[in-house]
Design a protein around this motif. Structure first.
Motif, mmCIF file in Angstrom:
data_model
loop_
_atom_site.group_PDB
_atom_site.id
_atom_site.type_symbol
_atom_site.label_atom_id
_atom_site.label_comp_id
_atom_site.label_asym_id
_atom_site.label_seq_id
_atom_site.Cartn_x
_atom_site.Cartn_y
_atom_site.Cartn_z
ATOM 1 N N ASP A 79 0.865 -1.178 0.000
ATOM 2 C CA ASP A 79 0.000 0.000 0.000
ATOM 3 C C ASP A 79 0.904 1.231 0.000
ATOM 4 O OD1 ASP A 79 -1.692 2.093 0.478
ATOM 5 O OD2 ASP A 79 -2.549 1.295 2.330
ATOM 6 N N PRO A 80 0.924 2.013 -1.097
ATOM 7 C CA PRO A 80 1.831 3.171 -1.155
ATOM 8 C C PRO A 80 1.656 4.125 0.017
ATOM 9 C CG PRO A 80 0.873 2.747 -3.308
ATOM 10 C CD PRO A 80 0.145 1.865 -2.331
ATOM 11 N N ALA A 81 0.450 4.162 0.587
ATOM 12 C CA ALA A 81 0.206 5.071 1.710
ATOM 13 C C ALA A 81 0.975 4.641 2.955
ATOM 14 C CB ALA A 81 -1.288 5.146 2.014
ATOM 15 N N ARG A 82 1.369 3.366 3.003
ATOM 16 C CA ARG A 82 2.093 2.857 4.169
ATOM 17 C C ARG A 82 3.613 2.847 3.953
ATOM 18 N NH1 ARG A 82 -0.631 -0.065 7.975
ATOM 19 N NH2 ARG A 82 1.211 -1.378 8.304
ATOM 20 N N VAL A 83 4.043 3.185 2.744
ATOM 21 C CA VAL A 83 5.472 3.145 2.433
ATOM 22 C C VAL A 83 6.112 4.471 2.832
ATOM 23 C CG1 VAL A 83 7.201 2.900 0.621
ATOM 24 C CG2 VAL A 83 5.097 1.528 0.552
ATOM 25 N N ARG A 84 7.104 4.371 3.695
ATOM 26 C CA ARG A 84 7.779 5.567 4.186
ATOM 27 C C ARG A 84 8.708 6.129 3.111
ATOM 28 N NH1 ARG A 84 12.401 5.695 8.885
ATOM 29 N NH2 ARG A 84 12.461 7.943 9.210
ATOM 30 N N ARG A 85 8.893 7.414 3.076
ATOM 31 C CA ARG A 85 9.845 8.058 2.182
ATOM 32 C C ARG A 85 11.062 8.485 3.008
ATOM 33 N NH1 ARG A 85 9.198 10.561 -2.923
ATOM 34 N NH2 ARG A 85 7.423 9.142 -3.125
ATOM 35 N N ILE A 86 12.152 7.760 2.871
ATOM 36 C CA ILE A 86 13.381 8.057 3.605
ATOM 37 C C ILE A 86 14.080 9.232 2.942
ATOM 38 C CG2 ILE A 86 15.686 7.166 4.158
ATOM 39 C CD1 ILE A 86 14.386 4.450 4.628
ATOM 40 N N ALA A 87 14.545 10.177 3.759
ATOM 41 C CA ALA A 87 15.084 11.429 3.228
ATOM 42 C C ALA A 87 16.601 11.469 3.144
ATOM 43 C CB ALA A 87 14.591 12.607 4.069
ATOM 44 N N ASP A 88 17.304 10.737 4.022
ATOM 45 C CA ASP A 88 18.752 10.885 4.051
ATOM 46 C C ASP A 88 19.410 9.640 4.646
ATOM 47 O OD1 ASP A 88 18.390 11.103 6.856
ATOM 48 O OD2 ASP A 88 18.270 13.285 6.733
ATOM 49 N N ASP A 89 20.738 9.687 4.738
ATOM 50 C CA ASP A 89 21.506 8.546 5.226
ATOM 51 C C ASP A 89 21.162 8.188 6.668
ATOM 52 O OD1 ASP A 89 22.948 9.840 2.954
ATOM 53 O OD2 ASP A 89 24.383 8.224 3.286
ATOM 54 N N ALA A 90 20.992 9.202 7.509
ATOM 55 C CA ALA A 90 20.706 8.944 8.921
ATOM 56 C C ALA A 90 19.388 8.197 9.075
ATOM 57 C CB ALA A 90 20.673 10.262 9.698
ATOM 58 N N GLN A 91 18.377 8.596 8.315
ATOM 59 C CA GLN A 91 17.088 7.912 8.380
ATOM 60 C C GLN A 91 17.203 6.481 7.848
ATOM 61 O OE1 GLN A 91 13.889 10.073 6.561
ATOM 62 N NE2 GLN A 91 14.087 11.847 7.932
#
Length: 416
Positions: free
Chosen positions: A18-30
């Motif tokens: 479910d695309p709504a449940r997929v997190r969008r990671i922003a950077d290396d730390a995340q």
């Protein structure tokens, strides 16, 4: 307890995330934080999944939702575009928890590296978009050598033009990740005799994934057989990988960096379990006069050597990642491409050795009680021995020696 064998039946399709449940990671730390969070969940059931050969469908759904699958997508397409060093560390973290589960995405990132180097802007926008939505990429691996072929490089998988469009035929094996994937890229030869990579949707008619992987190690990677029988292919799903042989690139070192990171994770898990068992269960040798095995000076010395080798392998692995990061920021030439392969080969030699040494030394340090089936500690050696066969270290040593002695640049392919 009997161990269930792999099934030879065709396998079910993975559900779409479910695309709504997929997190969008922003950077290396995340990315690193997400890897640690998943590893904590994966570690708890790793031994039992190995013992029972329980395929990690639920865990891979969590992996998709974590957003880790998109961490190498370029920023201009919406991804985090993390460093190679971070990518390596993500695999170390996950494989220390469960190396079979951690290995499954290796081809996901390998084919993304190919897409980055030779995909058209339209292909990148579409396929990166699928990955950002949580879809997983597998791989239909190498072929068995044909009786009519002079070498293993002469494959029989064919992409042909027909009056009804492109059609794909062939059979592949060692297809890690294909069982769980939403697309199954594979190598084929087109009508012009050129190597291409075809990104086949998992639900394409004529594509069959067979769960017949029965290795004693890495048991739940499901690295079995994939067959293509007159599979219809969209021309936009074809990448011209024949171009990579004549173009300096990082797709091969990227793939090998991941392989080295998997072995490092196996080693770290073996050392950690060895220390825990010596502290909590091992008995001192009768002639030592000691109350605790952890006070045995010989065990202490061996632990010291293991820690040095473990640390050295990890640092060389991260150094190789940083080398790739520096090279990726430049205009890459043949020398730079070779330097990347050399850096990763050095790491691969050390991570292979520590994975095998640590997983075997575990039993010598922990004693006979550690061999009991209830502990399932032999999984570390089984996993190390199986995975380190992926790329023979003897050829890594040859690559390094030939480069430093004769300045012969390594061949460009996914194993260098």
């Amino acid at each position: 307890m009997s161990i269930p064998e792999a099934s030879s039946a065709a396998s079910p399709l993975p559900r779409l995330p479910d695309p709504a449940r997929v997190r969008r990671i922003a950077d290396d730390a995340q990315a690193l934080a997400s890897a640690h969070a998943l590893a904590a969940q994966f570690a708890a059931g790793a031994a039992e999944r190995d013992r029972q050969r329980l395929l990690p469908w639920a865990e891979l759904n969590l992996w998709s939702e974590s957003g880790l699958g998109a961490i190498t997508v370029p920023r201009e397409y919406g991804g985090a575009d993390v460093s190679f060093a971070t990518l390596a560390e993500v695999f170390v973290i996950l494989c220390a928890a469960d190396p079979a589960l951690g290995q499954i995405p290796q081809n996901h990132f390998g084919v993304l590296g190919v897409l980055r180097e030779i995909g058209t802007p339209a292909q990148k926008a579409r396929l990166y978009g699928e990955v950002l939505a949580g879809r997983r990429l597998g791989n239909a691996g190498p072929e068995r050598r044909s009786a009519s072929a002079a070498t293993v490089l002469q494959g029989t998988t064919r992409l042909v033009r027909t009056p009804d469009g492109l059609r794909l035929d062939g059979q592949r094996f060692y297809s890690t990740g294909a069982l769980f994937a939403h697309r199954v890229p594979t190598r084929a030869t087109d009508d012009d005799g050129r190597a291409v990579q075809v990104w086949v949707p998992r639900d394409a008619p004529g594509l069959t994934v067979i769960d017949d992987w029965s290795s004693f190690g890495q048991r739940t990677t499901a690295s079995g057989t994939v067959t293509f029988e007159q599979v219809p292919v969209d021309p936009q799903d074809v990448l011209p990988i024949w171009q990579l042989a004549d173009r300096p690139g990082l797709f091969g070192p990227n793939s090998q960096l991941i392989q080295a990171a998997i072995d490092q994770g196996i080693a770290q898990a073996a050392v950690a379990d060895a220390l825990a068992f010596v502290r909590g269960h091992a008995r001192p040798w009768v002639d030592s006069g000691l109350e605790r095995a952890s006070d045995d000076p010989y065990i202490i010395a061996d632990v010291g050597r293991l820690q040095i080798d473990l640390h050295a392998a990890h640092e060389v692995l991260l150094e190789a990642g940083r080398t790739l990061d520096l090279l990726a920021a430049q205009t890459l030439d043949a020398e730079g491409s070779a330097a990347a392969s050399v850096a990763v080969a050095e790491a691969k030699v050390l991570t292979t050795r520590i994975a095998l040494d640590a997983s075997e030394k575990l039993f010598e340090l922990a004693g006979s009680a550690s061999t009991r089936a209830a502990h399932n500690l032999d999984r570390h050696w089984r996993n190390a021995r199986t995975h380190t066969l992926h790329d023979p270290v003897r050829w890594k040593l040859h690559l390094l020696g030939n480069y430093h002695l004769n300045h012969v640049l390594p061949a460009r392919h996914s194993w260098n």
